[in-house]
Design a protein around this motif. Structure first.
Motif, short mmCIF file in Angstrom:
data_model
loop_
_atom_site.label_atom_id
_atom_site.label_comp_id
_atom_site.label_asym_id
_atom_site.label_seq_id
_atom_site.Cartn_x
_atom_site.Cartn_y
_atom_site.Cartn_z
N UNK A 1 0.81 -1.22 0.00
CA UNK A 1 0.00 0.00 0.00
C UNK A 1 0.85 1.27 0.00
N UNK A 2 2.17 1.11 0.10
CA UNK A 2 3.04 2.30 0.14
C UNK A 2 2.84 3.16 -1.10
N UNK A 3 2.46 2.54 -2.21
CA UNK A 3 2.23 3.30 -3.45
C UNK A 3 1.16 4.35 -3.24
N UNK B 1 1.98 7.89 -1.69
CA UNK B 1 2.86 8.83 -2.38
C UNK B 1 2.07 9.65 -3.38
N UNK B 2 2.57 10.85 -3.65
CA UNK B 2 1.92 11.68 -4.66
C UNK B 2 2.14 11.08 -6.05
N UNK B 3 3.36 10.58 -6.30
CA UNK B 3 3.65 9.88 -7.55
C UNK B 3 3.32 8.40 -7.35
N UNK B 4 2.30 7.92 -8.04
CA UNK B 4 1.81 6.56 -7.83
C UNK B 4 2.59 5.51 -8.63
N UNK B 5 3.55 5.95 -9.42
CA UNK B 5 4.27 4.96 -10.23
C UNK B 5 5.08 4.06 -9.30
N UNK B 6 4.94 2.74 -9.45
CA UNK B 6 5.59 1.81 -8.50
C UNK B 6 7.09 1.73 -8.71
N UNK B 7 7.77 1.25 -7.66
CA UNK B 7 9.21 1.03 -7.71
C UNK B 7 9.51 -0.30 -7.01
#
Length: 499
Positions: free
Chosen positions: A392-394, A397-403
């Motif tokens: 759920x960390x995605x 964040x404001x930027x939802x692109x995963x890492x």
């Protein structure tokens, strides 16, 4: 065996097969040990697969273990150096003391046959272990107090047999580099003669195939994303496309289909649900209309044609829920043997179970699962595409692109994977962020915000990014795809961009 013998064994608490001798060959064990005593170099040739417990005679096991300790320590192990170690051994005293060692050394067979003797000892040990496993399976099935279901007992038997098969596989060894180089050149030549220059299983998505060169054999490929991003749709699209394309028999003569056979382990969705998705994508009829049966009569022809095309694809679906990694491996091996499968898809990794029941935490269990999937890919020499959930960390964040750090239990998954890809659809978040007019906001300001949102939403609508965040043997980057939500299908966009 007579009825009286069976009754006698039952009264003694012994299994029915107790009167039969366990498989063994004492003479072969003596010949092998004698050869080791004469020439310690033989130990190095057999120690890779032969252990002390493989000997049927306990005395021979102790002699082999003593030889192993001395040779590993750089010391000589012969009848003279072992004399004092075994002269006081109670069991050896019954065999005329340490003179037993001298007799074995003097009667040793030629060292040329020593490795064959070792393999015979190893094979007999496997047969004894197979008898033990078989008796355990029978006794568990007979036990009236057992709480394990029949299915659980079968799974336990599969795990034991798989463990035994792994122990029995002594084929691993060094390969000559010229042989490896020749196979590598064949792979390069195959790619050179392929129009798209693909060395692996093609996905049918040109951007991915260009970045990855197809799904490479023996690779573990992780496809991850948040819920509703389209992980399953993308995986099924790739599986269906792969099963539509011809296989390259120059790389594997054991393929049994003209197309790439694909095995799908669907732990989340039923096989009927997957078939519905595939039929919707093939016929280009929205899946909700197919599910409810609300479509015009003219669509029946499209459905029939789509079903005929799909039925020609070598697709195999196993929708058993809560599979263990051991059971999945057993079924994958069977599918490889019977159908010559070219690609395996697992939907999804976190729904698999480990083999043990006493993991300290979920991270350990996921570690065993990811290692098991990589082992399957290497053993069967096929790509394994495994779907994975993101944490759920995605969402925070404001930027939802995963890492990479967003992978659940990411340490083991990221480490074991050869390729990690994320599927990301910006329109999913844009649609849910439609601006609402604030009480203190005038209409003009709200209209500006709404127009900016609408522009971004239209720009991202039905578009998807596949982010290649890790590739062990190639570049990383982003591949642009088109997503048709009504059909649950990904396809190449009209204009392909890479970044």
């Amino acid at each position: 065996m007579s009825e009286r013998q069976l009754i006698g064994l039952a009264e003694a608490g012994l299994p029915p097969g107790s009167l039969r001798a366990q498989p063994n060959n004492i003479e072969v064990e003596q010949a092998l040990l004698g050869a080791i005593l004469v020439n310690n170099e033989i130990y190095h040739r057999v120690s890779e697969f032969l252990r002390a417990e493989h000997f049927h005679e306990p005395v021979h096991a102790r002699i082999y273990e003593a030889c192993a300790k001395r040779i590993a320590g750089g010391q000589l192990a012969d009848e003279k150096t072992l004399f004092h170690l075994f002269d006081t051994d109670p069991t050896l005293r019954e065999l005329d003391g340490a003179r037993y060692l001298f007799r074995m050394a003097r009667a040793a067979e030629t060292i040329i046959n020593a490795e064959q003797y070792a393999r015979a000892v190893h094979d007999l040990a496997l047969r004894r272990e197979l008898i033990r496993v078989g008796e355990e399976v029978v006794n568990r099935a007979y036990a009236p107090t057992t709480q394990d279901s029949g299915t659980q007992q079968i799974e336990h038997a599969e795990q034991e047999l798989f463990r035994l098969a792994e122990e029995g596989d002594v084929r691993g060894s060094f390969k000559r580099f010229p042989d490896i180089l020749a196979r590598t050149i064949n792979t390069i030549e195959s790619a050179f003669h392929t129009p798209a220059h693909i060395t692996g299983v093609p996905t049918g998505l040109s951007g991915l195939d260009e970045k990855l060169g197809g799904l490479q054999r023996s690779d573990l490929i992780i496809l991850a994303g948040r819920p509703s991003m389209g992980k399953t749709a993308l995986a099924i699209t790739m599986a269906s496309n792969a099963a539509s394309l011809p296989t390259d028999h120059r790389q594997d003569d054991n393929r049994k289909h003209e197309q790439n056979a694909v095995g799908v382990f669907s732990l989340e969705m039923s096989s009927e649900q997957l078939a519905m998705r595939l039929l919707s994508a093939e016929s280009q009829i929205p899946s909700d209309e197919l599910r409810r049966g609300q479509f015009p009569d003219s669509y029946f022809q499209k459905i029939i044609m789509a079903s005929q095309d799909l039925s020609k694809k070598p697709l195999f679906i196993d929708d058993t829920p809560a599979l263990s990694i051991a059971a999945l491996r057993s079924r994958a091996r069977r599918l490889k043997r019977t159908e010559g499968v070219s690609l395996l898809v697992v939907d999804y990794l976190q729904l698999l179970r480990g083999t043990a029941t006493n993991f300290a935490n979920r991270v350990q269990e996921i570690g065993e699962i990811s290692q098991g999937l990589k082992a399957i890919a290497k053993e069967l020499d096929v790509p394994v595409l495994a779907l994975s959930q993101l944490s759920r960390a995605v969402e925070s964040r404001e930027d939802k692109r995963p890492m990479l750090s967003d992978l659940r239990e990411s340490g083991s998954i990221e480490q074991d994977a050869d390729v990690v890809m994320f599927v990301y659809r910006d329109d999913y978040y844009q649609e849910r962020s439609e601006p609402k007019q604030r009480p203190d906001e005038n209409n003009e300001r709200y209209a500006e915000r709404y127009e900016a949102w609408r522009t971004n939403f239209e720009r991202s609508k039905n578009k998807a990014d596949v982010i290649i965040a890790k590739q062990r043997n190639g570049p990383i980057g982003t591949v642009k795809l088109q997503f048709d939500p009504s059909y649950g299908r990904f396809r190449n966009p009209e204009y392909i961009e890479y970044s």
